[in-house]
Design an enzyme around this catalytic site. Structure first.
Site, PDB file in Angstrom:
ATOM      1  N   LYS A  21      -1.858   4.709  -6.891  1.00 48.36           N
ATOM      2  CA  LYS A  21      -1.455   3.740  -7.922  1.00 48.36           C
ATOM      3  C   LYS A  21      -2.504   3.690  -9.021  1.00 48.36           C
ATOM      4  O   LYS A  21      -3.684   4.043  -8.812  1.00 48.36           O
ATOM      5  CB  LYS A  21      -1.232   2.347  -7.338  1.00 48.36           C
ATOM      6  CG  LYS A  21      -2.467   1.666  -6.705  1.00 48.36           C
ATOM      7  CD  LYS A  21      -3.369   0.946  -7.692  1.00 48.36           C
ATOM      8  CE  LYS A  21      -4.621   0.373  -7.017  1.00 48.36           C
ATOM      9  NZ  LYS A  21      -5.829   0.378  -7.779  1.00 48.36           N
TER      10      LYS A  21
ATOM     11  N   ASP B 142      -4.251  -4.281  -1.623  1.00 50.94           N
ATOM     12  CA  ASP B 142      -3.338  -3.336  -2.281  1.00 50.94           C
ATOM     13  C   ASP B 142      -2.256  -2.796  -1.343  1.00 50.94           C
ATOM     14  O   ASP B 142      -1.378  -2.056  -1.786  1.00 50.94           O
ATOM     15  CB  ASP B 142      -4.127  -2.131  -2.830  1.00 50.94           C
ATOM     16  CG  ASP B 142      -4.976  -2.501  -4.035  1.00 50.94           C
ATOM     17  OD1 ASP B 142      -4.720  -3.547  -4.658  1.00 50.94           O
ATOM     18  OD2 ASP B 142      -5.887  -1.720  -4.360  1.00 50.94           O
TER      19      ASP B 142
ATOM     20  N   ALA C  87     -11.696   5.684  -4.996  1.00 48.42           N
ATOM     21  CA  ALA C  87     -11.624   6.112  -6.397  1.00 48.42           C
ATOM     22  C   ALA C  87     -10.818   5.151  -7.269  1.00 48.42           C
ATOM     23  O   ALA C  87     -10.564   5.439  -8.432  1.00 48.42           O
ATOM     24  CB  ALA C  87     -11.014   7.515  -6.470  1.00 48.42           C
TER      25      ALA C  87
END
Ligand code: C5P
Length: 308
Positions: free
Chosen positions: A12, A148, A109
């Protein structure tokens, strides 16, 4: 019983991320726009229940890569934690699960790669066991695993509030083409540390020069890629402070007339390209400069499922 399922879990981007004050639970209040993109990890699930072997077994086989050593500790591996939580909630510890993981999404990341793997695990186990849990239950398990993970179960383009786990789908958005600069394998940022730096630098803002999230969503719907000028991320300054590479990647994009943004807690940097022609031209320039630049498109679901 011996069943198999392959699931591809996507990455995402956060097109907008406004971080507020730290709450009493230690988490920050967020307003964010999530977008799934077609960059995937592959997970192959093999589930068996053998009556003579009662004891639970969860085995994760990770394809060798420059970052695979970062996933070896089962306690911090989200696939392992998701499977454990699923079986505990099911109150059945007799299953044997093997997961073969091929990572394409860089670790730590800002792309929610690990959250996507956790979401894929919840989805796959529920599918293979003939859906013992409704989606609401899966979403509450997802919340326990990370902020998330609920989005990673649903995917597409969504507005996230709370910790980022209260979700509303944004419909009518156009297809977007993204150029990403992925960090080298030794450049990672821990989400917790980025938030701590955000607190230390007292970066909570009242958005002086930025549009509100409502306005940003409206721009995204009406103007598509033109909304890139208004993209925003409160954590960007912390990510830049923690690693000089982030600024190098941002400058590489900005100097070519595009608006760069860090995704999530970074260090991945991206922009939105107006069309395929300009996307390829920007991609080539960044690659010539030595960056691991990749072109990816927006997608409307986060998990791609292949049953055997
Ligand atoms: O939820 P998740 O495990 O992904 O969060 C990792 C860390 O990021 C948390 O331990 C917390 O320090 C920070 N965080 C936060 N506010 C959020 C989400 C994450 O402070 N809304």
């Amino acid at each position: 019983m011996h069943k198999k399922l392959t699931v591809y879990s996507s990455a995402k981007l956060n097109l907008y991320l406004n971080v507020g004050e730290k709450q009493i639970d230690g988490y920050h209040a967020l307003e964010t726009v999530f977008q799934s993109i077609d960059l995937y990890d592959k997970l192959e699930f093999i589930l068996s229940a053998e009556p003579d072997k009662e004891k639970q077994e969860i085995k994760i086989i990770i394809e060798e890569s420059e970052q695979s050593h970062l996933l070896q500790d089962p306690k911090s591996n989200l696939i392992y934690r998701a499977a454990k939580l699923f079986f505990r909630t099911l109150k059945d510890d007799s299953f044997h699960l093997t997961v073969k993981l091929t990572k394409r999404i860089p670790i730590a990341a800002g792309l929610a790669g690990g959250s996507g793997n956790a979401a894929a695990t919840l989805y796959a186990l529920n599918y293979l066991l003939n859906e013992p849990f409704k989606q609401e239950v899966l979403l509450s398990l997802a919340r326990e695993l990370g902020s998330d993970v609920p989005f990673s179960l649903l995917g597409g383009c969504m507005l996230g509030t709370g910790r980022g786990d209260q979700l509303t789908r944004i419909t009518e958005t156009s297809d977007l083409i993204f150029i990403l600069i992925l960090p080298p394998s030794d450049i990672t940022l821990a989400t917790k540390e980025v938030y701590e730096t955000f607190d230390k630098l007292s970066l909570v803002s009242n958005l002086p020069n930025k549009v509100s999230i409502e306005k940003f969503v409206q721009l995204l719907i009406t103007q598509g890629q033109d909304a890139s000028k208004q993209m925003f991320n409160s954590l960007e300054e912390s990510a830049v402070t923690l690693n000089y590479w982030v600024d190098k990647a941002k400058t590489a994009i900005d100097s070519k007339g595009y608006y760069s943004l860090v995704s999530g807690s970074g260090p991945t940097v991206f922009t939105i390209a107006p069309n395929e022609y300009q996307a390829i031209s920007l991609l080539q320039k960044l690659q010539e400069e030595g960056f691991n630049a990749q072109c990816h498109r927006s997608i409307s679901e986060s998990l791609m499922v292949v049953s055997h």
